[in-house]
Motif scaffolding. Structure first.
Motif, PDB file in Angstrom:
ATOM      1  N   GLU A  27     -73.688 -19.477 -23.906  1.00 24.62           N
ATOM      2  CA  GLU A  27     -74.581 -20.395 -22.721  1.00 24.62           C
ATOM      3  C   GLU A  27     -73.849 -21.714 -22.478  1.00 24.62           C
ATOM      4  N   HIS A  28     -74.047 -22.262 -21.432  1.00 23.26           N
ATOM      5  CA  HIS A  28     -73.462 -23.404 -20.927  1.00 23.26           C
ATOM      6  C   HIS A  28     -74.318 -24.562 -20.604  1.00 23.26           C
ATOM      7  N   PHE A  29     -73.904 -25.681 -20.998  1.00 22.12           N
ATOM      8  CA  PHE A  29     -74.688 -27.144 -20.586  1.00 22.12           C
ATOM      9  C   PHE A  29     -73.645 -27.984 -20.072  1.00 22.12           C
ATOM     10  N   ASP A  30     -74.173 -28.669 -19.113  1.00 22.04           N
ATOM     11  CA  ASP A  30     -73.153 -30.002 -18.772  1.00 22.04           C
ATOM     12  C   ASP A  30     -72.705 -30.850 -19.597  1.00 22.04           C
ATOM     13  N   VAL A  31     -73.710 -31.266 -20.266  1.00 22.59           N
ATOM     14  CA  VAL A  31     -73.517 -32.298 -21.403  1.00 22.59           C
ATOM     15  C   VAL A  31     -74.530 -31.847 -22.697  1.00 22.59           C
ATOM     16  N   VAL A  32     -73.674 -31.878 -23.794  1.00 25.13           N
ATOM     17  CA  VAL A  32     -74.294 -31.604 -25.110  1.00 25.13           C
ATOM     18  C   VAL A  32     -74.211 -32.872 -25.928  1.00 25.13           C
ATOM     19  N   VAL A  33     -75.256 -33.309 -26.462  1.00 23.34           N
ATOM     20  CA  VAL A  33     -75.319 -34.410 -27.238  1.00 23.34           C
ATOM     21  C   VAL A  33     -75.699 -34.100 -28.707  1.00 23.34           C
ATOM     22  N   VAL A  34     -75.076 -34.786 -29.851  1.00 20.25           N
ATOM     23  CA  VAL A  34     -75.160 -34.424 -31.149  1.00 20.25           C
ATOM     24  C   VAL A  34     -75.713 -35.372 -31.897  1.00 20.25           C
ATOM     25  N   GLY A  35     -76.871 -35.502 -32.280  1.00 21.90           N
ATOM     26  CA  GLY A  35     -77.517 -36.566 -32.727  1.00 21.90           C
ATOM     27  C   GLY A  35     -78.858 -37.084 -31.944  1.00 21.90           C
ATOM     28  N   PHE A  36     -79.862 -37.223 -32.613  1.00 21.85           N
ATOM     29  CA  PHE A  36     -81.204 -37.745 -31.680  1.00 21.85           C
ATOM     30  C   PHE A  36     -81.653 -39.266 -32.439  1.00 21.85           C
ATOM     31  N   GLY A  37     -80.597 -40.146 -32.605  1.00 21.77           N
ATOM     32  CA  GLY A  37     -81.118 -41.506 -33.081  1.00 21.77           C
ATOM     33  C   GLY A  37     -81.088 -42.249 -31.834  1.00 21.77           C
ATOM     34  N   ILE A  38     -80.982 -43.527 -31.700  1.00 18.56           N
ATOM     35  CA  ILE A  38     -80.836 -44.371 -30.549  1.00 18.56           C
ATOM     36  C   ILE A  38     -79.849 -44.028 -29.581  1.00 18.56           C
ATOM     37  N   ALA A  39     -78.456 -43.831 -30.303  1.00 20.33           N
ATOM     38  CA  ALA A  39     -77.516 -43.714 -29.327  1.00 20.33           C
ATOM     39  C   ALA A  39     -77.496 -42.261 -28.916  1.00 20.33           C
ATOM     40  N   GLY A  40     -77.871 -41.111 -29.533  1.00 19.31           N
ATOM     41  CA  GLY A  40     -77.761 -39.900 -28.878  1.00 19.31           C
ATOM     42  C   GLY A  40     -79.045 -39.721 -27.851  1.00 19.31           C
ATOM     43  N   GLY A  41     -80.183 -40.452 -28.115  1.00 18.77           N
ATOM     44  CA  GLY A  41     -81.362 -40.207 -27.333  1.00 18.77           C
ATOM     45  C   GLY A  41     -81.082 -40.946 -25.798  1.00 18.77           C
ATOM     46  N   SER A 236     -70.820 -23.866 -24.674  1.00 16.17           N
ATOM     47  CA  SER A 236     -69.818 -24.239 -23.675  1.00 16.17           C
ATOM     48  C   SER A 236     -70.339 -25.631 -23.139  1.00 16.17           C
ATOM     49  N   ALA A 237     -69.564 -26.490 -23.120  1.00  9.81           N
ATOM     50  CA  ALA A 237     -70.099 -27.752 -22.447  1.00  9.81           C
ATOM     51  C   ALA A 237     -69.208 -28.500 -21.576  1.00  9.81           C
ATOM     52  N   GLY A 238     -69.570 -29.008 -20.495  1.00  7.39           N
ATOM     53  CA  GLY A 238     -68.596 -29.950 -19.740  1.00  7.39           C
ATOM     54  C   GLY A 238     -68.291 -31.090 -20.389  1.00  7.39           C
ATOM     55  N   GLY A 239     -69.195 -31.752 -21.214  1.00  9.38           N
ATOM     56  CA  GLY A 239     -68.759 -32.822 -22.047  1.00  9.38           C
ATOM     57  C   GLY A 239     -69.669 -32.793 -23.353  1.00  9.38           C
ATOM     58  N   VAL A 240     -69.183 -33.313 -24.678  1.00  6.86           N
ATOM     59  CA  VAL A 240     -69.614 -33.385 -25.512  1.00  6.86           C
ATOM     60  C   VAL A 240     -69.829 -34.734 -26.222  1.00  6.86           C
ATOM     61  N   VAL A 241     -71.134 -35.456 -26.428  1.00 12.44           N
ATOM     62  CA  VAL A 241     -71.312 -36.741 -26.959  1.00 12.44           C
ATOM     63  C   VAL A 241     -71.580 -36.762 -28.467  1.00 12.44           C
TER      64      VAL A 241
END
Length: 494
Positions: A27-41, A236-241
């Motif tokens: 599966e594909h996402f444009d952006v995948v963010v790792v961590g749902f603290g203040i920065a990730g959110g 799959s991701a276009g960008g990983v944060v």
């Protein structure tokens, strides 16, 4: 996945990099963010608002991370609505000047971006659905005791900074009384906004590996591996944060980088501050900055009257201005012989114990008895106190330039001794260092180039906060949310 670092302690293991071919059919996402603290959110919300299809992974069962444990200070300035409402003048240049002067190795581009965007970021935070109270707390405290919206939370009024830049308070606190968990209301509002923006959030799911197209040292990050209990897969991701927190809960990383945090300290962090985000960055050549600089503190105030006392080492010598921000004081305590230090304060200024992190060691009727009781060289403490009192009687402190508001002779017997020594006072700390990044959150390699497709924000990235001596309360939440937003937006529009 197995470590790419043979024989390394488990906490230092670098995850393997996966080849792009594992993404066939993923599966594909444009952006995948790792961590749902203040920065990730904030990264996820901004990426979604920029039109990206976003996935947010959180290893815990709920959102918030370490951010939700904090009291709710955001370091903001340049003329916010609270500063204006309470009659405190501030400007972008004054804020830049202070942060440049107080930061160990300042990154002017990041500092200027943060200061120039501070008022707009203040407005963005309030648009989540809360309002900073338009009020000011004038005392010396770790955090506002009530719901006051503004106070000094750094060394702006401490010499030499007050002579270089006109002081302004920049510690904006959310309207929740008390020292902890104030940020929870922001995280709850952020969760609502994230969901409304269409971000897909998967809890109890953590990143395990990065997927790279090409060589790990030069290729582009194009996805990641994940695990949730016994299930695992790739995306799959276009960008990983990466916004997965610091490493204070990883004893191997603490022993390697910040051993002081592993000795006689209470660590400030959540279970998942295990440094995995940083080690994921290392797997693709990320440069690390300020890893050896912990934040360590044991505040002795409030009451603020105690700042009028004097702090000495085991030789009876002063070594820091007592009106310093508490982390700056603690930083200098750690530099003293055996990390031993005492706050000497007379009965007139002792006040009630509001912060029992620094215990009362003893009381003495005379300075000579105190000196002997503390095992100091004969005459050393008496000389120090007498010299301080003589100058204080004239409202002066030529040795450490304490602000006049906190200068007072210590002459009213009996005198109290509060023990600031490491191992006696309850010191708490967390990590500051992380991946080197650009102003837009792109992760840098050791040669200065960026890792295409990889971003970092929050406690696993190195931005403005660099050491305890120059730290300001609110910097972590302030820069985490601000640079998290930039990282998310850049990842979505690269």
């Amino acid at each position: 996945m197995a470590s790419a670092t043979p024989n390394a302690p488990a906490g230092l293991a670098i995850p393997e990099v996966l080849p792009a071919r594992v993404l066939d059919g993923a599966e594909h996402f444009d952006v995948v963010v790792v961590g749902f603290g203040i920065a990730g959110g904030c990264a996820a919300l901004e990426a979604a608002r920029a039109g990206a299809r976003v996935l947010l992974l959180e290893k815990a069962a709920v959102h918030g991370g370490t951010s939700s444990m904090s009291g709710g200070h955001f370091y903001l300035g340049g003329g916010t609505a609270v500063q204006r409402a309470t009659g405190h003048e501030d400007s972008v240049e004054a804020m830049v000047g202070y942060l440049m002067a107080s930061t160990k190795d300042p990154d002017e581009e990041k500092i200027r971006a943060y200061c120039e965007g501070s008022v707009a970021h203040f407005d963005w935070l309030e648009d989540l659905g809360f309002e900073f109270e338009r009020s000011y707390f004038p005392g010396k405290a770790v955090i506002q005791p009530g719901t006051q919206g503004l106070m000094f939370t750094g060394n702006e009024k401490v010499w030499p900074f007050r002579d270089q830049v006109t002081p302004a308070p920049r510690g904006h606190k959310v309207p929740v009384p008390g020292d902890t968990e104030g940020t929870r209301i922001v995280m709850d509002l952020l969760r609502t906004q994230v969901e409304q923006a269409g971000v897909e959030v998967r809890y109890e799911t953590g990143a395990t590996n990065l997927v790279v197209d090409g060589d790990a040292a030069t290729g582009r990050v194009v996805g990641l591996g994940w695990r949730s209990f016994d299930e695992h897969g790739v995306i799959s991701a276009g960008g990983v944060v990466i916004a997965a927190g610091g490493f204070v809960m990883n004893p191997d990383m603490v022993a390697r980088y910040t051993p002081a945090l592993g000795s006689k300290l209470f660590t400030l962090g959540s279970t998942y501050d295990d440094g995995l985000g940083i080690r994921l960055g290392e797997s693709v050549g990320a440069a690390l900055e300020n890893m050896e600089e912990p934040f360590i503190t044991a505040p002795f105030y409030p009451p603020s009257s105690r700042c009028k006392g004097i702090i000495v080492n085991k030789d009876g010598q002063r070594f820091v201005a007592e009106d310093s921000y508490h982390a700056r004081t603690s930083y200098h305590v750690m530099q003293q012989p055996d990390a031993v230090a005492y706050l000497i304060v007379d009965s007139e200024h002792l006040g009630e114990d509001h912060m029992p992190l620094v215990p009362l060691k003893d009381g003495f009727e005379t300075l000579e008895e105190m000196e002997a009781g503390l095992g100091m060289p004969a005459g050393s403490l008496v000389k120090t106190v007498e010299a301080y009192n003589e100058n204080a009687a004239n409202g002066e402190d030529p040795d450490f330039h304490k602000h006049p508001d906190w200068i007072a002779p210590q002459t009213a017997a009996p005198w109290a001794v509060l023990d600031l020594s490491l191992g006696v006072a309850l010191y708490a700390g967390f990590t500051i260092g992380g991946m080197a990044t650009t102003v837009d959150g792109e992760v840098r390699r050791t040669d200065g180039s960026v890792v295409p497709g990889l971003y970092a924000a929050g406690a696993c990235a190195s931005n403005i906060a660099q050491d305890g001596a120059g730290y300001c309360s609110g910097t972590q939440l302030g820069e985490g949310s601000f640079f998290g937003r930039r990282a998310g937006r850049h990842a979505a529009t690269r």
